[in-house]
Design a protein around this motif. Structure first.
Motif, mmCIF file in Angstrom:
data_model
loop_
_atom_site.group_PDB
_atom_site.id
_atom_site.type_symbol
_atom_site.label_atom_id
_atom_site.label_comp_id
_atom_site.label_asym_id
_atom_site.label_seq_id
_atom_site.Cartn_x
_atom_site.Cartn_y
_atom_site.Cartn_z
ATOM 1 N N GLY A 23 4.806 24.274 0.257
ATOM 2 C CA GLY A 23 3.794 23.231 0.246
ATOM 3 C C GLY A 23 3.914 22.251 1.394
ATOM 4 N N LEU A 24 3.023 21.259 1.353
ATOM 5 C CA LEU A 24 2.944 20.195 2.349
ATOM 6 C C LEU A 24 2.959 18.852 1.631
ATOM 7 N N TYR A 25 3.611 17.866 2.267
ATOM 8 C CA TYR A 25 3.772 16.550 1.648
ATOM 9 C C TYR A 25 3.441 15.465 2.674
ATOM 10 N N TRP A 26 2.682 14.440 2.237
ATOM 11 C CA TRP A 26 2.398 13.259 3.046
ATOM 12 C C TRP A 26 2.690 12.010 2.225
ATOM 13 N N ASP A 27 3.143 10.936 2.896
ATOM 14 C CA ASP A 27 3.190 9.651 2.209
ATOM 15 C C ASP A 27 2.918 8.506 3.181
ATOM 16 N N HIS A 28 2.606 7.348 2.599
ATOM 17 C CA HIS A 28 2.206 6.150 3.341
ATOM 18 C C HIS A 28 2.767 4.955 2.577
ATOM 19 N N PHE A 29 3.540 4.096 3.263
ATOM 20 C CA PHE A 29 4.104 2.914 2.621
ATOM 21 C C PHE A 29 3.977 1.743 3.578
ATOM 22 N N ALA A 30 3.257 0.697 3.164
ATOM 23 C CA ALA A 30 3.018 -0.455 4.025
ATOM 24 C C ALA A 30 3.085 -1.734 3.194
ATOM 25 N N PHE A 31 3.486 -2.834 3.845
ATOM 26 C CA PHE A 31 3.508 -4.128 3.178
ATOM 27 C C PHE A 31 3.503 -5.235 4.229
ATOM 28 N N VAL A 32 3.238 -6.452 3.776
ATOM 29 C CA VAL A 32 3.216 -7.645 4.623
ATOM 30 C C VAL A 32 4.415 -8.508 4.251
ATOM 31 N N LEU A 33 5.162 -8.960 5.267
ATOM 32 C CA LEU A 33 6.311 -9.827 5.002
ATOM 33 C C LEU A 33 6.052 -11.218 5.576
ATOM 34 N N GLY A 34 6.666 -12.231 4.955
ATOM 35 C CA GLY A 34 6.501 -13.611 5.404
ATOM 36 C C GLY A 34 7.486 -14.536 4.722
ATOM 37 N N GLU A 35 7.339 -15.833 4.970
ATOM 38 C CA GLU A 35 8.186 -16.874 4.394
ATOM 39 C C GLU A 35 9.675 -16.577 4.594
ATOM 40 N N GLU A 63 0.869 -1.183 0.000
ATOM 41 C CA GLU A 63 0.000 0.000 0.000
ATOM 42 C C GLU A 63 0.902 1.227 0.000
ATOM 43 N N SER A 64 0.868 1.986 -1.075
ATOM 44 C CA SER A 64 1.764 3.141 -1.168
ATOM 45 C C SER A 64 1.051 4.287 -1.867
ATOM 46 N N TRP A 65 1.037 5.457 -1.219
ATOM 47 C CA TRP A 65 0.470 6.651 -1.840
ATOM 48 C C TRP A 65 1.150 7.895 -1.259
ATOM 49 N N ARG A 93 5.817 -13.840 10.367
ATOM 50 C CA ARG A 93 5.219 -12.916 9.401
ATOM 51 C C ARG A 93 4.994 -11.585 10.111
ATOM 52 N N GLY A 94 4.754 -10.575 9.338
ATOM 53 C CA GLY A 94 4.566 -9.272 9.969
ATOM 54 C C GLY A 94 4.062 -8.223 9.015
ATOM 55 N N ASP A 95 3.731 -7.086 9.599
ATOM 56 C CA ASP A 95 3.286 -5.913 8.851
ATOM 57 C C ASP A 95 4.221 -4.760 9.183
ATOM 58 N N ILE A 96 4.597 -4.009 8.166
ATOM 59 C CA ILE A 96 5.458 -2.839 8.339
ATOM 60 C C ILE A 96 4.769 -1.638 7.712
ATOM 61 N N LEU A 97 4.724 -0.537 8.444
ATOM 62 C CA LEU A 97 4.075 0.688 7.971
ATOM 63 C C LEU A 97 4.961 1.881 8.298
ATOM 64 N N THR A 98 5.199 2.735 7.298
ATOM 65 C CA THR A 98 5.943 3.983 7.490
ATOM 66 C C THR A 98 5.106 5.138 6.970
ATOM 67 N N ARG A 99 4.988 6.188 7.770
ATOM 68 C CA ARG A 99 4.282 7.411 7.372
ATOM 69 C C ARG A 99 5.228 8.595 7.513
ATOM 70 N N THR A 100 5.084 9.567 6.590
ATOM 71 C CA THR A 100 5.935 10.753 6.598
ATOM 72 C C THR A 100 5.088 11.989 6.326
ATOM 73 N N PHE A 101 5.417 13.077 7.021
ATOM 74 C CA PHE A 101 4.815 14.391 6.759
ATOM 75 C C PHE A 101 5.932 15.417 6.720
ATOM 76 N N ALA A 102 5.865 16.343 5.736
ATOM 77 C CA ALA A 102 6.921 17.354 5.628
ATOM 78 C C ALA A 102 6.389 18.624 4.974
ATOM 79 N N PRO A 103 6.530 19.777 5.613
ATOM 80 C CA PRO A 103 6.367 21.054 4.912
ATOM 81 C C PRO A 103 7.638 21.338 4.125
#
Length: 310
Positions: free
Chosen positions: A156-168, A140-142, A182-192
């Motif tokens: 301006g202002l900037y946001w992002d979202h990056f997530a994925f599921v890891l396994g095996e 999931e990335s936007w 297995r696991g879930d990893i999520l990173t979020r960023t905000f920056a003016p």
């Protein structure tokens, strides 16, 4: 139609701006009605391919055993073979050839990729390092970016979202027997950010920079015994975010244009962070402590652009 586009982008921009800029002093900008008398509107769409590289160095919380002085070091995670098809949609509105509003949103298409990770473990004077690779899915990335321009200067202002599921998980000898980590990893960023946009040999170069990139990363890891560990890293001080893009367009009709684009983005966080740790099932463990964590990331991409001018 121009008034509709202007109104829509004003709403998109003013929602975040009203949250982060309520205490700013008023500035004598022209009224909306006067700006729409001489307005250029450019909605556009981009498709392309982007390569992502990233490294996370995250200290891991572990509970010491009553007899054995076991210590787990920092988890070092690297993205390998991470490349994605991407789609971007945006709009730029220029009034009186001086003032502008812009908004952009985009993301990656989901595809599998590989993550490698290294965890150093020590027991008394004996130490080793476990190196694993994981298959990653459910990406999931936007990102969203909004701002204003005063001549060539951008804010301006900037946001992002990056997530994925890891396994095996697997090591150099192959899959790990009887292991279902297995696991879930999520990173979020905000920056003016602040930036410049300049013409270069018929193309348009845009460079933005922020020394105030705020980010957090969350890991939820489940082992074969169904023990869930949740770790959340929140950096206490901001890092750096640099972005440079080059776009070349050529008219293909009176109101249409076609072009190519390329982009490079780089971010670094190497600061003190707060680690929140929770472990279940019972007896549940919850801890909070200060750590030093590092995250670096780059994105390199390019593709084609189609726009409309009116």
């Amino acid at each position: 139609m121009k008034r509709v586009w202007v109104g829509l982008l004003v709403v998109v921009f003013c929602i975040p701006a009203s949250v982060f800029g309520q205490d700013l002093p008023s500035v004598g900008f022209p009224t909306l009605s006067s700006l729409t008398e001489n307005v250029k509107v450019n909605p556009y769409a981009q498709v392309g391919f982007q390569w992502v590289g990233s490294n996370l160095n995250l200290p891991v919380q572990n509970e010491p055993l009553p007899v054995l002085p076991l210590n787990i070091g920092s988890l070092d995670i690297s993205l390998k073979d991470a490349n994605f098809w991407t789609g971007i949609a945006g709009i730029t509105i220029i009034a009186n050839d001086k003032y502008s509003l812009f908004g952009t949103a985009g993301g990656f298409l989901n595809r599998p990729f590989i993550t490698s990770g290294t965890v150093p473990v020590s027991l008394d004077l004996i130490s080793t390092s476990a190196t694993l690779e994981f298959d990653n899915t459910n990406v999931e990335s936007w990102f969203i970016q909004t701002g204003i321009g005063l001549g060539p200067v951008l804010f301006g202002l900037y946001w992002d979202h990056f997530a994925f599921v890891l396994g095996e998980p697997r090591n150099q000898n192959g899959p790990i027997a009887n292991q279902t980590l297995r696991g879930d990893i999520l990173t979020r960023t905000f920056a003016p950010f602040i930036g410049l946009t300049l013409p270069v040999s018929g193309a348009m170069l845009t460079v933005t920079y922020s020394p105030f990139a705020y980010s957090n990363t969350a890991l939820a890891l489940m082992n074969s015994q169904n023990n869930l560990s949740e770790l959340r890293y929140t950096w206490k001080k901001p890092g750096d975010l640099l972005n440079a893009s080059l776009q070349y367009n050529t008219p293909i009709a009176s109101t249409y244009q076609f072009g190519i684009w390329c982009n490079y983005s780089w971010m670094r966080l190497r600061r003190n962070a707060e680690l929140e740790f929770q472990n279940t099932p019972a007896p549940a463990i919850s801890r909070t402590r200060d750590v030093t964590a590092t995250m670096t990331k780059y994105i390199l991409g390019g593709g084609v652009n189609v726009g409309i001018n009116f």
